[in-house]
Motif scaffolding. Structure first.
Motif, PDB file in Angstrom:
ATOM      1  N   LEU A 133     -63.882  40.310  44.439  1.00 32.35           N
ATOM      2  CA  LEU A 133     -63.999  39.062  43.685  1.00 32.35           C
ATOM      3  C   LEU A 133     -64.699  39.334  42.357  1.00 32.35           C
ATOM      4  O   LEU A 133     -65.825  39.824  42.316  1.00 32.35           O
ATOM      5  N   THR A 136     -63.056  36.157  35.642  1.00 34.11           N
ATOM      6  CA  THR A 136     -61.955  36.433  34.709  1.00 34.11           C
ATOM      7  C   THR A 136     -62.237  35.900  33.312  1.00 34.11           C
ATOM      8  O   THR A 136     -61.372  35.979  32.433  1.00 34.11           O
ATOM      9  N   SER A 319     -64.397  30.988  37.432  1.00 28.06           N
ATOM     10  CA  SER A 319     -63.265  31.877  37.105  1.00 28.06           C
ATOM     11  C   SER A 319     -63.089  33.011  38.109  1.00 28.06           C
ATOM     12  O   SER A 319     -62.182  33.837  37.949  1.00 28.06           O
ATOM     13  N   LYS A 321     -61.943  35.420  40.825  1.00 32.58           N
ATOM     14  CA  LYS A 321     -60.670  35.613  41.536  1.00 32.58           C
ATOM     15  C   LYS A 321     -60.678  36.983  42.204  1.00 32.58           C
ATOM     16  O   LYS A 321     -61.331  37.898  41.733  1.00 32.58           O
TER      17      LYS A 321
END
Length: 321
Positions: A133, A136, A319, A321
């Motif tokens: 994880l 971004t 953000s 991901k």
């Protein structure tokens, strides 16, 4: 009569002399001829020996020359082959190094904006740690420098440091340890989900009944716990428990900061914890400090993000991901 006899005798003597002379001459000629023949034969023999010796010598020299030439040719071919092999190896090495250099330049110390650098850093980190994880967005409105990143750990537990410097540095550049991170992301894997839940600090299930309340907007209500010159404004959103601390002794008020966070969360959505997550925020922040913290669990894993700015923290957390 006597005279005739004398003449005859003289003739006989003369004939004998002539015969002897001729014989001697012939013998001499024969001897000379024999000697000449012997000499000629010896010369022929000598010439033949000389010729054979010359031929033998020439053959030997030719053989040696051929062997030398073959040896030189073999050596030359070996040398050429070696040189060619070395050249090929060198060329391959150069190509490999060049390719490696290109990967290192493009993926580990990329050019471009902070967002482009972050994307490249993420790619490189995932190549080492797997599909972990990662944020971004760099979470920075404007900068006067370049985003730099360093990390340590493995796929189960790692820490990533995000900083800004005047010089763009490659991933994990040793000099980055002297740069103050504006945000740190960490992951820690526990033996069980229960152990992970216990690692979530500042999560309070106790009743807030009787505490002063404050409207934070968007249908959310917070409670204020004050004492000893401190104020703590707390509210919940889903599995998140969020708290803003203000030093009342210094005249700080937690309400404006709490309302700002509520507005941010209308635009940016925090990761959904499996069971619980906490956010602790400070009204007053000193240079180089990272008092804005989000901590949440997913299974037996606990993630923590700490930052200097609340806006940066929320945006980068949203953000992930």
């Amino acid at each position: 009569m006597k005279r005739k006899f004398n003449l005859m005798a003289s003739a006989v003597v003369l004939a004998m002399l002539l015969t002897g002379c001729g014989s001697a001459t012939t013998s001499s000629q024969k001897t000379s001829s024999s000697s000449s023949s012997t000499k000629t034969a010896k010369q022929h023999s000598s010439a033949k020996k000389t010729s054979k010796k010359a031929q033998s010598t020439a053959a030997g020299q030719s053989s040696q020359a051929a062997q030398s030439s073959a040896s030189q040719s073999s050596t030359s071919n070996g040398s050429t082959s070696s040189v060619a092999s070395s050249s090929s190896a060198a060329a391959k090495s150069t190509t490999d190094n060049s390719a490696a250099g290109q990967i290192k330049t493009s993926a580990v110390n990329p050019a471009g904006s902070d967002a482009q650098r972050l994307a490249a850093f993420n790619q490189s980190i995932r190549a080492q740690l797997g599909n972990v994880l990662l944020p971004t967005t760099p979470g920075l409105a404007t900068t006067n420098g370049h985003l730099n990143v360093r990390y340590s750990g493995n796929a189960n537990s790692y820490t990533i440091y995000y900083s800004v410097g005047y010089t763009a540095k490659r991933l994990n550049d040793p000099t980055l340890s002297s740069q103050t991170p504006y945000l740190i992301l960490s992951k820690k894997t526990y033996a069980s989900k229960a152990a992970a839940a216990q690692a979530i600090r500042h999560y309070d299930d106790s009743s807030t009944a009787g505490l002063p309340t404050v409207d934070l907007g968007h249908g959310l209500t917070g409670t204020i716990d004050a004492g000893a010159g401190q104020r703590y404004l707390t509210w919940k959103e889903g599995h998140w428990q969020l708290t803003v601390h203000a030093a009342a002794v210094n005249g700080e008020d937690p309400v404006p900061t709490a309302r700002h966070i509520v507005e941010l969360l209308e635009q940016f959505y925090l990761p959904a914890p499996d069971d619980r997550g906490t956010g602790t925020f400070e009204v007053s922040v000193g240079d180089g400090q990272r008092p804005q913290v989000l901590t949440w669990m997913r299974g037996n894993v606990v993630y923590t993000m700490e930052a200097h700015s609340i806006d940066t923290l929320v945006q980068m957390a949203a953000s992930l991901k």
